[in-house]
Scaffold this motif. Structure first.
Motif, PDB file in Angstrom:
ATOM      1  N   THR A 147      79.754 -10.865  25.476  1.00 43.08           N
ATOM      2  CA  THR A 147      79.206 -11.290  24.183  1.00 43.08           C
ATOM      3  C   THR A 147      80.246 -11.237  23.081  1.00 43.08           C
ATOM      4  O   THR A 147      81.045 -10.302  23.001  1.00 43.08           O
ATOM      5  N   VAL A 188      76.982 -12.843  16.324  1.00 39.86           N
ATOM      6  CA  VAL A 188      75.998 -12.713  17.412  1.00 39.86           C
ATOM      7  C   VAL A 188      75.303 -11.359  17.301  1.00 39.86           C
ATOM      8  O   VAL A 188      74.077 -11.267  17.348  1.00 39.86           O
ATOM      9  N   LEU A 189      76.112 -10.314  17.162  1.00 37.96           N
ATOM     10  CA  LEU A 189      75.561  -8.951  17.109  1.00 37.96           C
ATOM     11  C   LEU A 189      75.397  -8.475  15.678  1.00 37.96           C
ATOM     12  O   LEU A 189      74.448  -7.773  15.346  1.00 37.96           O
ATOM     13  N   SER A 192      69.364  -7.914  18.005  1.00 40.09           N
ATOM     14  CA  SER A 192      70.477  -8.112  18.953  1.00 40.09           C
ATOM     15  C   SER A 192      70.775  -6.836  19.743  1.00 40.09           C
ATOM     16  O   SER A 192      71.073  -6.910  20.948  1.00 40.09           O
ATOM     17  N   THR A 228      68.208  -6.502  22.482  1.00 38.73           N
ATOM     18  CA  THR A 228      68.432  -7.456  23.578  1.00 38.73           C
ATOM     19  C   THR A 228      69.604  -7.021  24.458  1.00 38.73           C
ATOM     20  O   THR A 228      69.522  -7.046  25.688  1.00 38.73           O
ATOM     21  N   ASP A 284      78.562 -17.474  18.899  1.00 33.19           N
ATOM     22  CA  ASP A 284      77.998 -18.171  17.733  1.00 33.19           C
ATOM     23  C   ASP A 284      78.880 -19.338  17.317  1.00 33.19           C
ATOM     24  O   ASP A 284      78.601 -19.978  16.309  1.00 33.19           O
ATOM     25  N   VAL A 335      74.011 -18.833  19.961  1.00 32.17           N
ATOM     26  CA  VAL A 335      73.003 -18.393  18.998  1.00 32.17           C
ATOM     27  C   VAL A 335      73.382 -18.973  17.631  1.00 32.17           C
ATOM     28  O   VAL A 335      74.561 -19.124  17.320  1.00 32.17           O
ATOM     29  N   SER A 364      72.964 -17.774  14.676  1.00 35.32           N
ATOM     30  CA  SER A 364      72.942 -16.755  13.623  1.00 35.32           C
ATOM     31  C   SER A 364      74.314 -16.543  12.992  1.00 35.32           C
ATOM     32  O   SER A 364      74.491 -15.660  12.155  1.00 35.32           O
ATOM     33  N   LYS A 423      68.553 -16.771  17.313  1.00 32.41           N
ATOM     34  CA  LYS A 423      69.333 -15.526  17.294  1.00 32.41           C
ATOM     35  C   LYS A 423      69.068 -14.769  18.596  1.00 32.41           C
ATOM     36  O   LYS A 423      68.036 -14.983  19.252  1.00 32.41           O
ATOM     37  N   LEU A 424      69.994 -13.890  18.949  1.00 33.98           N
ATOM     38  CA  LEU A 424      69.896 -13.205  20.242  1.00 33.98           C
ATOM     39  C   LEU A 424      68.602 -12.402  20.366  1.00 33.98           C
ATOM     40  O   LEU A 424      67.987 -12.339  21.435  1.00 33.98           O
ATOM     41  N   GLY A 425      68.177 -11.811  19.240  1.00 34.49           N
ATOM     42  CA  GLY A 425      66.972 -10.986  19.248  1.00 34.49           C
ATOM     43  C   GLY A 425      65.714 -11.751  19.644  1.00 34.49           C
ATOM     44  O   GLY A 425      64.724 -11.143  20.059  1.00 34.49           O
TER      45      GLY A 425
END
Ligand SMILES: O=C(O)COP(=O)(O)O
Ligand SMILES: [Mg+2]
Length: 343
Positions: free
Chosen positions: A69, A74-75, A85, A88, A286, A305, A307, A333-335
């Motif tokens: 990742t 992303v995070l 995130s 996940t 991202d 993603v 985000s 988004k990853l979440g």
């Protein structure tokens, strides 16, 4: 244990012997990693995971064992976690997936990235971080570099260089003086044998002058961390990324840097040497022109993603212009994956 060995060990078990030989410079500039078919590179179908059936989501989750990742966008953005995130990523870990954080950000050493991740709720260890500061040090060490580095960058790179016994100068402010154009050869350090460019919040005209003057010597190596144009930002403010500085030094030195970060050859070669199984690896990012391009070039599955840097509008543009490659799967988004697996 070094990062390559550790990654290899984690992925393949103790018996796997990685190729740890340094990668020749001339090989890197044209290193293709693996040939990509035109259909894969320019495919036009991107699955929106939010519109997928439960079975498709499950199939997706079962299709990879290793997750690489990206971090910024992303995070988290700056020091703020992107909602969901961490949950996940920790869920992936609970499912038994191996996780590695692959960031182009060069401002921190791996331990500090791990610390930041932990503080934001991610389960993470230093050994799981692959950053461009680390890659620069790995590269220079690998080619047996013994001279000094002129570093147009931050302490993150400085510390990683120090960890492999490479000396450096240049970190911190170098303000413009009234007579700055009168810089003399005696202002340059004769021991410098490489210019490294990463993110430098103290970037200044004298720094560009020094970098270009060192690079006037053909023997001086030119290495850069990454070419990201911008940092992800929630508001409508543009924060110029490291690519801005790399291009500036390339322009005034009239040379091209060897870039170690995503999607360039060095990080691809590094990942390949870790023995990942491409078809069982997922790259999350991202940005299409760094993360997704790296994933596609390495033969990984890819999840974009929205985000961070690449927006839904950008994705449409990429689809029509067929450049850079499109991801396999997209999520806002990853979440959002959390609600899909619990629904
Ligand atoms: O800091 C950057 O330039 C990009 O970092 P990232 O690869 O984690 O998005
Ligand atoms: Mg990013």
């Amino acid at each position: 244990m070094g990062l390559t060995k550790l990654l290899t060990w984690l992925i393949n078990g103790r018996n796997f012997v990685p190729r740890l030989t340094p990668i020749p410079r001339q090989f890197l500039s044209s290193y293709p990693c693996r040939s990509i078919s035109t259909t894969k590179m320019f495919k036009s179908a991107v699955m929106n995971l939010r519109e997928a059936s439960n079975d498709q989501v499950q199939e997706f989750l079962n299709s990879f064992d290793t997750v690489l990742t990206d971090c910024d966008g992303v995070l988290w953005i700056d020091n703020n976690v992107i909602p969901g995130s961490a949950e996940t990523m920790n869920y992936f870990r609970k499912l038994g997936k191996k996780i590695f954080y692959v960031t182009n950000n060069s401002t921190k050493i791996r331990r500090d990235f791990a610390l930041k991740a932990q503080q934001l709720g991610f389960i993470a260890s230093e050994e799981e971080i692959l950053s461009t500061a680390y890659l620069v040090a790995h590269y220079l060490k690998g080619i047996g570099f013994t001279k000094k580095v002129y570093l147009l960058g931050s302490n993150g790179i400085g510390e990683e260089l120090k960890a492999v016994g490479i000396r450096h100068i240049g970190v911190g402010p170098d303000h413009v003086q009234p007579d700055f154009k009168n810089m003399k050869p005696s202002d340059l350090d004769p021991e410098v044998g490489a210019v490294v460019v990463g993110f430098d919040e103290h970037v200044s005209y004298p720094k560009f002058m020094k970098a270009a003057s060192y690079l006037a010597s053909e023997e001086c190596l030119f290495v850069a961390t990454n070419t990201d144009e911008r940092f992800p930002k929630a508001a409508s403010i543009v924060v110029p990324g490291t690519g801005t500085l790399v291009r500036a030094v390339e322009t005034c030195s009239e040379r091209r840097a060897l870039v170690v970060g995503k999607p360039h050859a060095y990080v691809r070669k590094f990942l390949e040497s870790c023995g990942l199984s491409p078809e069982r690896t997922l790259m999350i990012g991202d940005r299409c022109n760094t993360d997704i391009e790296l994933g596609v070039r390495c033969g990984f599955q890819t999840l974009l993603v929205l985000s961070g840097v690449t927006s839904a509008k950008d994705l449409e543009k990429i689809r029509s212009e067929k450049k850079p490659p499109l991801p396999d799967v997209v999520l806002p988004k990853l979440g959002d994956l959390q609600s899909l697996v619990t629904s």
